[in-house]
Design an enzyme around this catalytic site. Structure first.
Site, PDB file in Angstrom:
ATOM      1  N   ASP A   1       0.814  -1.124  -0.255  1.00  0.00           N
ATOM      2  CA  ASP A   1      -0.086  -0.055  -0.048  1.00  0.00           C
ATOM      3  C   ASP A   1       0.923   1.265  -0.020  1.00  0.00           C
ATOM      4  O   ASP A   1       2.228   1.215   0.044  1.00  0.00           O
ATOM      5  CB  ASP A   1      -0.849  -0.039   1.130  1.00  0.00           C
ATOM      6  CG  ASP A   1      -2.105  -1.112   1.291  1.00  0.00           C
ATOM      7  OD1 ASP A   1      -2.412  -1.572   0.025  1.00  0.00           O
ATOM      8  OD2 ASP A   1      -2.445  -1.360   2.223  1.00  0.00           O
TER       9      ASP A   1
ATOM     10  N   TYR B   1       6.948 -10.171   6.461  1.00  0.00           N
ATOM     11  CA  TYR B   1       6.894  -8.691   6.562  1.00  0.00           C
ATOM     12  C   TYR B   1       7.572  -8.340   7.974  1.00  0.00           C
ATOM     13  O   TYR B   1       7.531  -9.025   9.128  1.00  0.00           O
ATOM     14  CB  TYR B   1       5.280  -8.187   6.765  1.00  0.00           C
ATOM     15  CG  TYR B   1       4.776  -7.994   5.482  1.00  0.00           C
ATOM     16  CD1 TYR B   1       4.806  -6.577   4.478  1.00  0.00           C
ATOM     17  CD2 TYR B   1       4.026  -8.816   4.667  1.00  0.00           C
ATOM     18  CE1 TYR B   1       3.985  -6.332   3.413  1.00  0.00           C
ATOM     19  CE2 TYR B   1       3.382  -8.800   3.511  1.00  0.00           C
ATOM     20  CZ  TYR B   1       3.565  -7.805   2.929  1.00  0.00           C
ATOM     21  OH  TYR B   1       2.866  -7.304   1.708  1.00  0.00           O
TER      22      TYR B   1
END
Length: 265
Positions: free
Chosen positions: A68, A126
């Protein structure tokens, strides 16, 4: 149209091709996410336009994870087809000159023709970094989320174990629809999740899953921060997960602390 990279006419994709994979690092601060979107600067838009400029033909990029706006990457993986005779080392050098300072191709490899950076990936990892200090650090503003109140590190680690395994993560994911308008499944398999104290002021959350849905990691981090601040406990996290109700979720942590760290194949 992006004024930095104006549209240019290129030849159609040549018949003799080879598939390549590159590992990409980028500072997500100046980008409106990875996916190309007209009118804004995106990672894929900058990559494609520069690569087409170097190669002289159209390029279709496939990425392992669609980050994002403001989210970074150290180990993003992208695959595409290039002319069979392309010198990939020269391509890497040219791209790194053209895409600096915010993007870098860390490695470029020739792959089998059927390889897909997205569909062949077996896991994504992540990292999320929290600066837990009352005093801001200007040098870390774009890569961390600063939480000024002390966080209970042990409570956060204890709570995140409730999310391990395969679950419906609706409470932690933004609703997405497929091309036919159906809601995409939010069942995911969380393989590993761990909080590490890198220093007395820096907490690092590392999480691995087969795949993630949109805002999933940031929602988990926001929830764990509430646990660390004493606003929630392990039982609350379990109830939130089982409710499968996005309205039960804690706030979403800001994007700048998140980095796509690695992709497994």
């Amino acid at each position: 149209m992006n004024q930095l990279f104006p549209e240019t006419s290129f030849a159609e994709v040549p018949a003799a091709l080879k598939r390549i994979k590159f590992i990409l690092a980028y500072d997500g601060t100046p980008f409106s996410g990875f996916v190309e979107n007209r009118g804004v600067t995106t990672v894929a838009g900058v990559l494609r336009k520069n690569m087409e400029q170097v190669l002289g033909h159209q390029v279709r990029l496939v990425c392992a994870g669609r980050t994002d706006r403001g989210v970074h990457a150290w180990g993003q993986v992208v695959s595409c087809d290039v002319r069979a005779g392309t010198d990939i080392e020269a391509l890497q050098k040219s791209m790194n000159m053209m895409c600096r300072p915010h993007l870098a191709l860390r490695d470029v490899t020739t792959m089998p023709a059927e390889f897909s950076a997205r569909f062949d990936a077996t896991s994504r990892t992540y990292q999320y970094r929290i600066l837990n200090t009352a005093i801001p650090n200007p040098f870390l503003t774009n890569t961390t989320w600063r939480v000024s109140r002390p966080l209970d590190f042990r409570a956060m680690q204890g709570a995140v174990t409730a999310l391990l395994g395969e679950h419906d993560f609706t409470s932690f994911c933004r609703k997405q629809e497929n091309v036919s308008g159906e809601i995409k499944t939010r069942v995911r398999n969380l393989l590993r999740a761990e909080w590490k104290a890198e220093s007395s002021e820096m907490l690092v959350f590392e999480v691995q899953a087969t795949a993630f849905c949109q805002q999933m990691v940031r929602s988990i981090v926001g929830t764990m921060a509430d646990v660390g601040l004493g606003r929630m406990n392990v039982a609350d996290v379990k109830v939130m997960l089982e409710s499968q109700d996005r309205r039960e979720s804690a706030h979403v942590a800001p994007p700048q602390g998140l980095t796509l760290w690695a992709v497994g194949y």
